[in-house]
Design an enzyme around this catalytic site. Structure first.
Site, PDB file in Angstrom:
ATOM      1  N   ASN A   1       2.133   7.277   2.988  1.00  8.62           N
ATOM      2  CA  ASN A   1       2.877   6.587   4.041  1.00  8.62           C
ATOM      3  C   ASN A   1       4.388   6.639   3.818  1.00  8.62           C
ATOM      4  O   ASN A   1       5.117   5.694   4.133  1.00  8.62           O
ATOM      5  CB  ASN A   1       2.398   5.142   4.225  1.00  8.62           C
ATOM      6  CG  ASN A   1       2.146   4.436   2.918  1.00  8.62           C
ATOM      7  OD1 ASN A   1       2.871   4.647   1.950  1.00  8.62           O
ATOM      8  ND2 ASN A   1       1.123   3.599   2.894  1.00  8.62           N
TER       9      ASN A   1
ATOM     10  N   ASP B   1       0.848  -1.202   0.000  1.00  8.62           N
ATOM     11  CA  ASP B   1       0.000   0.000   0.000  1.00  8.62           C
ATOM     12  C   ASP B   1       0.881   1.248   0.000  1.00  8.62           C
ATOM     13  O   ASP B   1       0.561   2.248   0.628  1.00  8.62           O
ATOM     14  CB  ASP B   1      -0.923   0.004   1.222  1.00  8.62           C
ATOM     15  CG  ASP B   1      -1.976   1.104   1.154  1.00  8.62           C
ATOM     16  OD1 ASP B   1      -2.419   1.444   0.035  1.00  8.62           O
ATOM     17  OD2 ASP B   1      -2.353   1.635   2.220  1.00  8.62           O
TER      18      ASP B   1
ATOM     19  N   ASP C   1       4.030   2.248   8.051  1.00  5.43           N
ATOM     20  CA  ASP C   1       2.983   1.225   7.851  1.00  5.43           C
ATOM     21  C   ASP C   1       3.581  -0.056   7.272  1.00  5.43           C
ATOM     22  O   ASP C   1       2.909  -0.770   6.523  1.00  5.43           O
ATOM     23  CB  ASP C   1       1.873   1.747   6.924  1.00  5.43           C
ATOM     24  CG  ASP C   1       1.155   2.955   7.497  1.00  5.43           C
ATOM     25  OD1 ASP C   1       1.133   3.095   8.740  1.00  5.43           O
ATOM     26  OD2 ASP C   1       0.624   3.756   6.715  1.00  5.43           O
TER      27      ASP C   1
END
Length: 218
Positions: A46, A41, A58
Site C-alpha cells: 500500500n 497495515d 489505505d
C-alpha cells in the site's frame, strides 16, 4: 490514465530505494506526530510510486495514535517497512530505532535527517549479532501500554521500573506517560466507539493531508 504502480513492482536502483526509505520514514512520522494516526497495515502493498515519490494509500483504515493497540501496530508497520527495504539492499535502521524516531517528542523535525543518518550508520557498523537478534525479538514481543488505564498498580510498576525489573521499551512507555498530564479516557472497544473512532480518524487524516505528506492522493 494508468494507475501508479506499487513500490514492490518498481525496478529502482539501491540509491533511489535508499532515498525512498527515508521518505517513508518521514511519512510514518508525519502520520504519527502530525495526523495523530497509525496506519496499522503499512507495507510495500500500500505504497505507490509516482513522480519519483512514495504515496501511502489505505490511510482511511488507520487508527488514532491513542488507541490502546496503536503502538503495537506501529511496531508491526516498522518491521514490515524494514523487511521490504532490506530486501532491496537498503541500509535500514533497527526496528527499535525506527520506532523511536517516529514517536520521539524531543526530536525536532529539522533534526530528523541527521538523527536518521546517525542511527543508520550505527546499525550498519554494528551489524546484527546474536544479541541484537534477541533484543529485536524482545522488542517485538514486549507489551507497550498506551494508557495508564492499561497498567495495574502504577506505583508498584514505577518502583519495578526504577529497580530495573521491566524491559526497556515498557519502562520508557510508562515513564513517559507518568510524566504527562492526566491521561484521556482509554478508547473502549465496543462497536459504537470503534465506528466513532474511525470517523474521527478519517476527518483528522483529511485535514492533515491538506497540510503535508503524500497520503492517498496524487
Amino acid at each position: 490514465g494508468w494507475p501508479a504502480p506499487r513500490i514492490r513492482d518498481v525496478a529502482l536502483d539501491t540509491r533511489k530505494m535508499q532515498e525512498l526509505y527515508f521518505e517513508c520514514v518521514k511519512h510514518m512520522r508525519t502520520m504519527y506526530r502530525e495526523c495523530k494516526l497509525v496506519h496499522g497495515d503499512l507495507s510495500e502493498y500500500n505504497m505507490l510510486y509516482h513522480n519519483n515519490k512514495i504515496y501511502v494509500i489505505d490511510v482511511s483504515q488507520s487508527m488514532e495514535h491513542e488507541h490502546p493497540r496503536a503502538l503495537e501496530f506501529l511496531r508491526l508497520d516498522c518491521r514490515n517497512v524494514n523487511n521490504f527495504f532490506e530486501k532491496k539492499n537498503v541500509e535500514i535502521l533497527s526496528t527499535r530505532d525506527l520506532f523511536d524516531l517516529i514517536v520521539s517528542e524531543s526530536l525536532m523535525d529539522e533534526n530528523l535527517d541527521e538523527a536518521f543518518r546517525e542511527k543508520r550508520t550505527e546499525h550498519a557498523f554494528k551489524g546484527q549479532n546474536e544479541k541484537d537478534q534477541v533484543d529485536e525479538a524482545v522488542f517485538m514481543e514486549s507489551f507497550i501500554p498506551r494508557s495508564l488505564y492499561q497498567i495495574e498498580n502504577c506505583e508498584k510498576k514505577l518502583k519495578e521500573i526504577n529497580d530495573g525489573m521491566e524491559e526497556k521499551v515498557y519502562s520508557e512507555a510508562v515513564s513517559n506517560m507518568m510524566a504527562e498530564e492526566m491521561p484521556k479516557e482509554e478508547i473502549s472497544l465496543n462497536s459504537e466507539d470503534e465506528s466513532s473512532c474511525e470517523s474521527e480518524g478519517e476527518e483528522r487524516y483529511e485535514k492533515c493531508k491538506n497540510r503535508k505528506g503524500n497520503f492517498g492522493t496524487m
